[in-house]
Design an enzyme around this catalytic site. Structure first.
Site, PDB file in Angstrom:
ATOM      1  N   ASP A   1      39.287  36.196  30.856  1.00  0.00           N
ATOM      2  CA  ASP A   1      40.168  36.051  32.025  1.00  0.00           C
ATOM      3  C   ASP A   1      40.005  34.651  32.595  1.00  0.00           C
ATOM      4  OD1 ASP A   1      41.007  38.299  34.711  1.00  0.00           O
ATOM      5  OD2 ASP A   1      41.245  36.137  34.681  1.00  0.00           O
TER       6      ASP A   1
ATOM      7  N   ASP B   1      47.019  35.323  31.598  1.00  0.00           N
ATOM      8  CA  ASP B   1      45.691  34.674  31.593  1.00  0.00           C
ATOM      9  C   ASP B   1      44.571  35.591  31.141  1.00  0.00           C
ATOM     10  OD1 ASP B   1      45.217  36.290  33.911  1.00  0.00           O
ATOM     11  OD2 ASP B   1      43.852  34.759  34.666  1.00  0.00           O
ATOM     12  N   GLU B   2      44.894  36.711  30.556  1.00  0.00           N
ATOM     13  CA  GLU B   2      43.873  37.734  30.382  1.00  0.00           C
ATOM     14  C   GLU B   2      44.128  38.536  29.115  1.00  0.00           C
ATOM     15  OE1 GLU B   2      42.935  41.569  33.163  1.00  0.00           O
ATOM     16  OE2 GLU B   2      44.276  40.036  33.878  1.00  0.00           O
TER      17      GLU B   2
HETATM   18  P1  TTP Z   1      44.190  37.080  38.048  1.00  0.00           P
HETATM   19  O1  TTP Z   1      43.440  36.896  36.767  1.00  0.00           O
HETATM   20  O2  TTP Z   1      44.146  38.425  38.695  1.00  0.00           O
HETATM   21  O3  TTP Z   1      43.678  36.050  39.128  1.00  0.00           O
HETATM   22  P2  TTP Z   1      43.250  34.541  38.961  1.00  0.00           P
HETATM   23  O4  TTP Z   1      43.207  34.114  37.541  1.00  0.00           O
HETATM   24  O5  TTP Z   1      44.140  33.711  39.852  1.00  0.00           O
HETATM   25  O6  TTP Z   1      41.798  34.525  39.598  1.00  0.00           O
HETATM   26  P3  TTP Z   1      40.426  35.079  38.986  1.00  0.00           P
HETATM   27  O7  TTP Z   1      39.536  33.883  38.819  1.00  0.00           O
HETATM   28  O8  TTP Z   1      39.905  36.023  40.002  1.00  0.00           O
HETATM   29  O9  TTP Z   1      40.768  35.727  37.678  1.00  0.00           O
HETATM   30  O10 TTP Z   1      45.717  36.733  37.839  1.00  0.00           O
HETATM   31  C1  TTP Z   1      46.137  35.701  36.972  1.00  0.00           C
HETATM   32  C2  TTP Z   1      47.365  34.995  37.520  1.00  0.00           C
HETATM   33  O11 TTP Z   1      48.422  35.933  37.714  1.00  0.00           O
HETATM   34  C3  TTP Z   1      47.124  34.361  38.864  1.00  0.00           C
HETATM   35  O12 TTP Z   1      46.591  33.032  38.763  1.00  0.00           O
HETATM   36  C4  TTP Z   1      48.480  34.400  39.490  1.00  0.00           C
HETATM   37  C5  TTP Z   1      49.159  35.613  38.885  1.00  0.00           C
HETATM   38  N1  TTP Z   1      49.149  36.735  39.864  1.00  0.00           N
HETATM   39  C6  TTP Z   1      50.288  36.970  40.629  1.00  0.00           C
HETATM   40  O13 TTP Z   1      51.301  36.299  40.463  1.00  0.00           O
HETATM   41  N2  TTP Z   1      50.262  37.976  41.570  1.00  0.00           N
HETATM   42  C7  TTP Z   1      49.152  38.759  41.787  1.00  0.00           C
HETATM   43  O14 TTP Z   1      49.154  39.644  42.647  1.00  0.00           O
HETATM   44  C8  TTP Z   1      47.979  38.512  40.974  1.00  0.00           C
HETATM   45  C9  TTP Z   1      46.747  39.332  41.169  1.00  0.00           C
HETATM   46  C10 TTP Z   1      48.034  37.495  40.045  1.00  0.00           C
HETATM   47 MG    MG Z   2      42.262  35.288  36.096  1.00  0.00          MG
END
Ligand code: TTP
Ligand code: MG
Length: 359
Positions: free
Chosen positions: A9, A103-104
Protein backbone atom coordinates in the site's frame (compact mmCIF):
# COMPACT_ATOMS: atom_id res chain seq x y z
CA UNK A 1 -0.01 -25.58 2.57
CA UNK A 2 0.40 -22.19 4.23
CA UNK A 3 0.14 -19.33 1.75
CA UNK A 4 2.57 -16.42 1.56
CA UNK A 5 0.66 -13.21 0.98
CA UNK A 6 2.04 -9.70 0.64
CA UNK A 7 -0.09 -6.58 0.80
CA UNK A 8 1.49 -3.44 -0.62
CA UNK A 9 0.00 0.00 0.00
CA UNK A 10 1.51 3.29 -1.10
CA UNK A 11 1.96 5.93 1.60
CA UNK A 12 -0.37 8.97 1.48
CA UNK A 13 -0.60 8.13 -2.18
CA UNK A 14 -2.10 11.11 -4.03
CA UNK A 15 -0.47 13.59 -1.65
CA UNK A 16 2.95 11.96 -2.02
CA UNK A 17 2.71 12.12 -5.80
CA UNK A 18 1.86 15.83 -5.53
CA UNK A 19 4.78 16.47 -3.17
CA UNK A 20 7.11 14.55 -5.47
CA UNK A 21 6.08 16.54 -8.53
CA UNK A 22 6.05 19.95 -6.86
CA UNK A 23 9.05 20.53 -4.56
CA UNK A 24 7.31 23.49 -2.96
CA UNK A 25 4.90 21.08 -1.32
CA UNK A 26 7.60 18.92 0.31
CA UNK A 27 7.41 18.82 4.10
CA UNK A 28 4.16 20.78 4.09
CA UNK A 29 0.58 19.89 5.05
CA UNK A 30 -1.07 19.06 1.74
CA UNK A 31 -4.63 17.94 1.04
CA UNK A 32 -5.74 16.56 -2.30
CA UNK A 33 -9.25 17.70 -3.10
CA UNK A 34 -11.15 20.84 -3.88
CA UNK A 35 -11.25 23.56 -1.21
CA UNK A 36 -14.86 24.46 -2.00
CA UNK A 37 -17.60 24.24 0.59
CA UNK A 38 -18.91 21.03 -0.93
CA UNK A 39 -15.45 19.51 -1.36
CA UNK A 40 -14.27 16.31 0.31
CA UNK A 41 -10.61 15.34 0.63
CA UNK A 42 -9.28 12.31 -1.15
CA UNK A 43 -6.22 12.17 1.10
CA UNK A 44 -3.71 14.25 3.05
CA UNK A 45 0.06 14.27 3.47
CA UNK A 46 1.51 12.95 6.71
CA UNK A 47 2.30 16.55 7.74
CA UNK A 48 -1.41 17.35 7.48
CA UNK A 49 -2.47 14.17 9.28
CA UNK A 50 -0.75 15.46 12.42
CA UNK A 51 -3.56 18.00 12.60
CA UNK A 52 -6.18 15.30 12.29
CA UNK A 53 -6.79 15.91 8.60
CA UNK A 54 -7.72 12.73 6.73
CA UNK A 55 -9.37 11.07 3.72
CA UNK A 56 -13.07 11.71 3.09
CA UNK A 57 -13.08 14.70 5.42
CA UNK A 58 -15.02 17.75 4.20
CA UNK A 59 -12.55 20.40 3.00
CA UNK A 60 -14.11 22.99 5.29
CA UNK A 61 -13.43 20.89 8.38
CA UNK A 62 -9.87 20.18 7.25
CA UNK A 63 -9.14 23.88 6.72
CA UNK A 64 -10.37 24.61 10.22
CA UNK A 65 -8.17 21.91 11.76
CA UNK A 66 -5.10 22.99 9.83
CA UNK A 67 -5.17 26.66 8.76
CA UNK A 68 -1.94 26.31 6.69
CA UNK A 69 -3.31 23.40 4.72
CA UNK A 70 -2.46 23.58 1.01
CA UNK A 71 -5.22 22.24 -1.26
CA UNK A 72 -4.17 20.58 -4.49
CA UNK A 73 -6.52 19.34 -7.17
CA UNK A 74 -6.21 15.65 -7.98
CA UNK A 75 -4.35 14.59 -11.13
CA UNK A 76 -5.65 11.13 -11.84
CA UNK A 77 -3.41 10.62 -14.85
CA UNK A 78 -0.34 10.98 -12.66
CA UNK A 79 -1.71 8.48 -10.11
CA UNK A 80 -2.68 6.03 -12.82
CA UNK A 81 0.85 6.18 -14.24
CA UNK A 82 2.38 5.31 -10.86
CA UNK A 83 -0.23 2.61 -10.40
CA UNK A 84 0.81 1.01 -13.70
CA UNK A 85 4.48 1.23 -12.72
CA UNK A 86 4.02 -0.53 -9.40
CA UNK A 87 1.83 -3.21 -10.97
CA UNK A 88 4.58 -3.93 -13.44
CA UNK A 89 6.97 -4.44 -10.52
CA UNK A 90 4.50 -6.81 -8.80
CA UNK A 91 4.28 -8.91 -11.94
CA UNK A 92 8.04 -9.44 -11.93
CA UNK A 93 7.37 -11.70 -8.94
CA UNK A 94 3.96 -13.25 -9.53
CA UNK A 95 0.88 -12.97 -11.71
CA UNK A 96 -1.32 -13.59 -8.70
CA UNK A 97 -1.79 -9.87 -8.15
CA UNK A 98 -5.12 -8.51 -6.95
CA UNK A 99 -5.30 -4.71 -7.00
CA UNK A 100 -7.73 -3.23 -4.48
CA UNK A 101 -7.27 0.32 -5.66
CA UNK A 102 -4.73 2.33 -7.63
CA UNK A 103 -2.23 2.22 -4.76
CA UNK A 104 -2.85 -1.12 -3.15
CA UNK A 105 -2.64 -4.80 -4.04
CA UNK A 106 -2.42 -8.31 -2.67
CA UNK A 107 0.24 -10.65 -4.05
CA UNK A 108 0.37 -14.38 -3.52
CA UNK A 109 4.08 -15.23 -3.62
CA UNK A 110 3.77 -18.81 -2.29
CA UNK A 111 5.22 -19.71 -5.64
CA UNK A 112 6.98 -16.93 -7.48
CA UNK A 113 8.81 -16.23 -10.70
CA UNK A 114 12.23 -15.86 -9.08
CA UNK A 115 11.95 -18.78 -6.67
CA UNK A 116 12.72 -16.86 -3.53
CA UNK A 117 11.18 -18.72 -0.60
CA UNK A 118 11.12 -15.70 1.72
CA UNK A 119 8.14 -13.41 1.26
CA UNK A 120 9.90 -10.85 3.45
CA UNK A 121 12.83 -10.64 1.07
CA UNK A 122 10.44 -10.27 -1.86
CA UNK A 123 8.56 -7.49 -0.06
CA UNK A 124 11.84 -5.66 0.63
CA UNK A 125 12.83 -5.95 -3.01
CA UNK A 126 9.45 -4.66 -4.17
CA UNK A 127 9.65 -1.67 -1.84
CA UNK A 128 13.14 -0.91 -3.11
CA UNK A 129 12.09 -1.16 -6.75
CA UNK A 130 9.08 1.05 -6.13
CA UNK A 131 11.36 3.67 -4.59
CA UNK A 132 13.80 3.55 -7.48
CA UNK A 133 11.13 3.67 -10.16
CA UNK A 134 8.62 6.11 -8.68
CA UNK A 135 10.55 8.00 -5.96
CA UNK A 136 7.70 7.17 -3.61
CA UNK A 137 7.45 4.92 -0.59
CA UNK A 138 5.16 1.99 0.01
CA UNK A 139 4.38 -0.07 3.08
CA UNK A 140 4.30 -3.86 2.99
CA UNK A 141 2.48 -6.39 5.12
CA UNK A 142 3.40 -10.05 5.00
CA UNK A 143 1.47 -12.98 6.38
CA UNK A 144 -0.37 -16.19 5.59
CA UNK A 145 -3.67 -14.67 4.44
CA UNK A 146 -5.18 -11.49 3.01
CA UNK A 147 -6.77 -10.32 6.22
CA UNK A 148 -3.50 -10.43 8.17
CA UNK A 149 -1.35 -9.06 5.33
CA UNK A 150 -3.70 -6.10 4.96
CA UNK A 151 -3.49 -5.28 8.65
CA UNK A 152 0.27 -5.80 8.68
CA UNK A 153 0.87 -3.22 5.94
CA UNK A 154 -0.73 -0.60 8.16
CA UNK A 155 1.34 -1.40 11.25
CA UNK A 156 4.48 0.58 10.41
CA UNK A 157 3.33 3.20 7.94
CA UNK A 158 4.98 5.08 6.26
CA UNK A 159 7.73 3.10 4.51
CA UNK A 160 6.89 0.13 6.71
CA UNK A 161 7.52 -3.58 6.52
CA UNK A 162 5.70 -5.83 8.95
CA UNK A 163 5.54 -9.59 9.15
CA UNK A 164 2.95 -11.61 11.03
CA UNK A 165 4.40 -15.14 11.10
CA UNK A 166 1.82 -17.98 11.06
CA UNK A 167 2.78 -19.16 14.54
CA UNK A 168 2.17 -15.68 15.96
CA UNK A 169 -1.06 -15.01 14.06
CA UNK A 170 -3.58 -16.17 16.68
CA UNK A 171 -1.90 -14.24 19.46
CA UNK A 172 -1.57 -11.16 17.25
CA UNK A 173 -5.29 -11.11 16.49
CA UNK A 174 -6.23 -11.73 20.13
CA UNK A 175 -4.42 -8.55 21.09
CA UNK A 176 -5.61 -6.49 18.14
CA UNK A 177 -8.17 -3.76 18.92
CA UNK A 178 -11.34 -4.39 16.88
CA UNK A 179 -11.10 -0.96 15.21
CA UNK A 180 -7.90 -2.15 13.50
CA UNK A 181 -9.59 -5.16 11.92
CA UNK A 182 -9.86 -5.01 8.14
CA UNK A 183 -13.60 -5.22 7.54
CA UNK A 184 -14.69 -3.68 10.83
CA UNK A 185 -15.53 -0.05 10.19
CA UNK A 186 -15.78 2.81 12.63
CA UNK A 187 -19.45 2.34 13.33
CA UNK A 188 -19.27 -1.41 13.86
CA UNK A 189 -16.24 -0.93 16.12
CA UNK A 190 -18.23 1.49 18.23
CA UNK A 191 -21.09 -0.96 18.46
CA UNK A 192 -18.65 -3.66 19.54
CA UNK A 193 -17.17 -1.38 22.19
CA UNK A 194 -20.65 -0.83 23.57
CA UNK A 195 -20.97 -4.60 23.87
CA UNK A 196 -17.64 -4.74 25.70
CA UNK A 197 -15.80 -6.20 22.70
CA UNK A 198 -12.49 -4.38 22.54
CA UNK A 199 -10.03 -6.89 21.07
CA UNK A 200 -9.84 -9.98 18.93
CA UNK A 201 -9.79 -12.00 22.14
CA UNK A 202 -13.14 -10.51 23.18
CA UNK A 203 -14.55 -11.11 19.71
CA UNK A 204 -13.55 -14.77 19.87
CA UNK A 205 -15.76 -15.29 22.91
CA UNK A 206 -18.91 -14.85 20.75
CA UNK A 207 -20.37 -17.81 18.89
CA UNK A 208 -20.96 -17.67 15.15
CA UNK A 209 -24.70 -17.59 15.77
CA UNK A 210 -24.39 -14.67 18.19
CA UNK A 211 -22.20 -12.75 15.72
CA UNK A 212 -24.61 -13.19 12.80
CA UNK A 213 -27.54 -12.31 15.03
CA UNK A 214 -25.90 -9.03 16.01
CA UNK A 215 -24.07 -8.08 12.81
CA UNK A 216 -25.81 -9.92 10.00
CA UNK A 217 -24.08 -11.90 7.26
CA UNK A 218 -20.69 -10.36 7.91
CA UNK A 219 -20.81 -11.96 11.40
CA UNK A 220 -19.49 -15.25 10.04
CA UNK A 221 -16.54 -13.38 8.57
CA UNK A 222 -15.88 -11.86 11.99
CA UNK A 223 -15.97 -15.35 13.45
CA UNK A 224 -13.19 -16.42 11.09
CA UNK A 225 -10.93 -13.41 11.36
CA UNK A 226 -11.12 -13.48 15.16
CA UNK A 227 -9.34 -16.83 14.75
CA UNK A 228 -6.82 -15.40 12.24
CA UNK A 229 -8.50 -17.45 9.51
CA UNK A 230 -9.19 -16.19 6.01
CA UNK A 231 -9.25 -18.59 3.09
CA UNK A 232 -9.99 -16.09 0.35
CA UNK A 233 -7.64 -16.48 -2.57
CA UNK A 234 -5.72 -13.71 -4.23
CA UNK A 235 -7.87 -13.23 -7.29
CA UNK A 236 -6.24 -11.48 -10.25
CA UNK A 237 -9.34 -11.42 -12.47
CA UNK A 238 -12.13 -9.99 -10.46
CA UNK A 239 -14.89 -8.65 -12.64
CA UNK A 240 -16.21 -5.35 -11.51
CA UNK A 241 -19.97 -5.32 -11.79
CA UNK A 242 -20.73 -2.21 -9.84
CA UNK A 243 -19.01 0.79 -8.41
CA UNK A 244 -20.31 2.68 -5.45
CA UNK A 245 -19.72 4.63 -2.30
CA UNK A 246 -21.53 4.54 0.98
CA UNK A 247 -21.33 5.86 4.47
CA UNK A 248 -22.54 4.81 7.88
CA UNK A 249 -23.34 7.69 10.16
CA UNK A 250 -22.37 8.10 13.76
CA UNK A 251 -25.83 9.58 14.40
CA UNK A 252 -28.88 8.34 12.52
CA UNK A 253 -30.30 10.82 10.02
CA UNK A 254 -33.76 12.03 10.88
CA UNK A 255 -34.67 14.55 8.20
CA UNK A 256 -34.56 14.82 4.43
CA UNK A 257 -32.18 17.77 4.42
CA UNK A 258 -29.58 15.71 6.30
CA UNK A 259 -30.14 12.88 3.84
CA UNK A 260 -29.54 15.23 0.90
CA UNK A 261 -26.37 16.63 2.49
CA UNK A 262 -24.96 13.18 3.11
CA UNK A 263 -25.85 11.98 -0.38
CA UNK A 264 -23.95 14.97 -1.73
CA UNK A 265 -20.85 13.90 0.24
CA UNK A 266 -21.18 10.34 -0.99
CA UNK A 267 -21.66 11.59 -4.54
CA UNK A 268 -18.39 13.48 -4.23
CA UNK A 269 -16.51 10.28 -3.41
CA UNK A 270 -18.36 8.19 -5.97
CA UNK A 271 -17.60 10.77 -8.62
CA UNK A 272 -13.89 10.60 -7.80
CA UNK A 273 -13.99 6.82 -8.09
CA UNK A 274 -15.82 6.98 -11.41
CA UNK A 275 -13.27 9.40 -12.79
CA UNK A 276 -10.36 7.44 -11.40
CA UNK A 277 -11.42 4.32 -13.28
CA UNK A 278 -13.15 5.97 -16.24
CA UNK A 279 -16.35 4.15 -15.43
CA UNK A 280 -19.93 4.90 -16.40
CA UNK A 281 -23.09 2.87 -15.94
CA UNK A 282 -26.70 2.48 -16.92
CA UNK A 283 -28.30 1.78 -13.56
CA UNK A 284 -28.19 3.92 -10.46
CA UNK A 285 -29.14 2.42 -7.11
CA UNK A 286 -29.51 4.08 -3.77
CA UNK A 287 -29.29 1.99 -0.65
CA UNK A 288 -30.85 2.98 2.64
CA UNK A 289 -30.27 1.12 5.87
CA UNK A 290 -32.50 2.04 8.79
CA UNK A 291 -31.61 2.24 12.47
CA UNK A 292 -33.10 -1.25 12.93
CA UNK A 293 -30.72 -2.55 10.19
CA UNK A 294 -33.57 -3.07 7.71
CA UNK A 295 -32.35 -2.21 4.26
CA UNK A 296 -34.03 -1.04 1.07
CA UNK A 297 -32.68 -0.25 -2.39
CA UNK A 298 -34.27 1.82 -5.14
CA UNK A 299 -32.94 1.76 -8.70
CA UNK A 300 -33.36 3.48 -11.99
CA UNK A 301 -31.99 2.40 -15.36
CA UNK A 302 -31.52 4.84 -18.21
CA UNK A 303 -30.82 4.49 -21.94
CA UNK A 304 -27.65 6.57 -22.08
CA UNK A 305 -24.65 6.50 -19.74
CA UNK A 306 -24.65 7.81 -16.21
CA UNK A 307 -21.41 9.48 -15.22
CA UNK A 308 -21.92 13.20 -14.55
CA UNK A 309 -22.48 14.48 -11.07
CA UNK A 310 -25.58 16.44 -12.03
CA UNK A 311 -27.08 13.41 -13.74
CA UNK A 312 -26.47 11.21 -10.70
CA UNK A 313 -27.92 13.88 -8.46
CA UNK A 314 -31.11 14.21 -10.49
CA UNK A 315 -31.56 10.43 -10.52
CA UNK A 316 -31.19 10.01 -6.80
CA UNK A 317 -33.45 12.97 -6.19
CA UNK A 318 -36.09 11.13 -8.20
CA UNK A 319 -35.51 7.92 -6.22
CA UNK A 320 -35.72 9.79 -2.92
CA UNK A 321 -39.48 10.15 -3.53
CA UNK A 322 -39.71 6.45 -2.72
CA UNK A 323 -37.71 6.71 0.50
CA UNK A 324 -39.09 7.31 3.97
CA UNK A 325 -37.06 8.33 7.02
CA UNK A 326 -38.90 5.96 9.40
CA UNK A 327 -37.06 5.78 12.74
CA UNK A 328 -33.82 7.11 11.33
CA UNK A 329 -31.28 6.20 8.65
CA UNK A 330 -27.93 4.75 9.64
CA UNK A 331 -26.38 4.20 6.22
CA UNK A 332 -26.72 5.63 2.72
CA UNK A 333 -25.07 4.41 -0.45
CA UNK A 334 -25.07 5.19 -4.15
CA UNK A 335 -24.01 2.54 -6.66
CA UNK A 336 -23.69 2.42 -10.43
CA UNK A 337 -24.09 -0.87 -12.25
CA UNK A 338 -24.40 -2.17 -15.82
CA UNK A 339 -21.02 -0.59 -16.36
CA UNK A 340 -19.30 0.31 -19.60
CA UNK A 341 -16.55 -2.25 -19.04
CA UNK A 342 -17.86 -5.40 -17.49
CA UNK A 343 -15.17 -7.48 -19.15
CA UNK A 344 -12.21 -8.60 -17.08
CA UNK A 345 -11.03 -5.67 -15.18
CA UNK A 346 -9.28 -5.20 -11.91
CA UNK A 347 -11.12 -3.31 -9.27
CA UNK A 348 -9.87 0.11 -8.46
CA UNK A 349 -11.49 0.16 -5.09
CA UNK A 350 -13.07 -2.11 -2.54
CA UNK A 351 -16.65 -1.47 -3.57
CA UNK A 352 -18.83 -4.36 -4.51
CA UNK A 353 -16.56 -6.91 -2.90
CA UNK A 354 -17.90 -9.47 -0.44
CA UNK A 355 -17.22 -6.99 2.28
CA UNK A 356 -18.76 -3.59 2.41
CA UNK A 357 -16.41 -1.39 4.34
CA UNK A 358 -17.26 1.87 6.02
CA UNK A 359 -15.85 4.90 4.22
P1 TTP B 1 -5.35 4.90 0.96
O1 TTP B 1 -4.30 3.87 0.69
O2 TTP B 1 -6.50 4.51 1.82
O3 TTP B 1 -4.70 6.17 1.64
P2 TTP B 1 -3.31 6.86 1.36
O4 TTP B 1 -2.47 6.10 0.41
O5 TTP B 1 -3.59 8.29 0.97
O6 TTP B 1 -2.65 6.89 2.80
P3 TTP B 1 -1.98 5.69 3.63
O7 TTP B 1 -0.54 6.05 3.79
O8 TTP B 1 -2.70 5.67 4.92
O9 TTP B 1 -2.18 4.45 2.81
O10 TTP B 1 -5.95 5.43 -0.40
C1 TTP B 1 -5.17 5.58 -1.56
C2 TTP B 1 -5.61 6.78 -2.37
O11 TTP B 1 -6.99 6.66 -2.72
C3 TTP B 1 -5.50 8.07 -1.60
O12 TTP B 1 -4.20 8.67 -1.70
C4 TTP B 1 -6.58 8.91 -2.21
C5 TTP B 1 -7.63 7.92 -2.67
N1 TTP B 1 -8.77 7.92 -1.71
C6 TTP B 1 -9.91 8.66 -2.02
O13 TTP B 1 -9.99 9.27 -3.08
N2 TTP B 1 -10.94 8.70 -1.11
C7 TTP B 1 -10.90 8.03 0.09
O14 TTP B 1 -11.84 8.10 0.89
C8 TTP B 1 -9.72 7.25 0.39
C9 TTP B 1 -9.62 6.50 1.68
C10 TTP B 1 -8.70 7.23 -0.54
MG1 MG C 1 -2.20 4.04 0.63
Amino acid sequence: MVRKIIHIDMDAFYASVEQRDNPELKGKPVAVGSPGTRGVLTTASYEARRYGVKSAMPSKVAARLCPDLIFVRPRFDAYKKVSDEIREIFHQYTDLVEPLSLDEAFLDVSENKINIPSATIIAKEIKQKIKEKTHLTASAGISMNKFLAKIASDMQKPDGLFLIPPEKAVEFVEKLPVEKFFGIGKVTARKMHELGIKTGYDLKQLSKRELTRRFGKVGSYYFQIARAEDNREVNPNRIRKSLGAENTFTKDLIDMQEVRNELENILEILHIRLKKSNTKGKTLTIKVKYSDFQQITRSKTVDGWIQDKSHIRSLYEELLDQVEIRNGIRLLGITLSHLNHEEHENKEDGSGSQLILDL
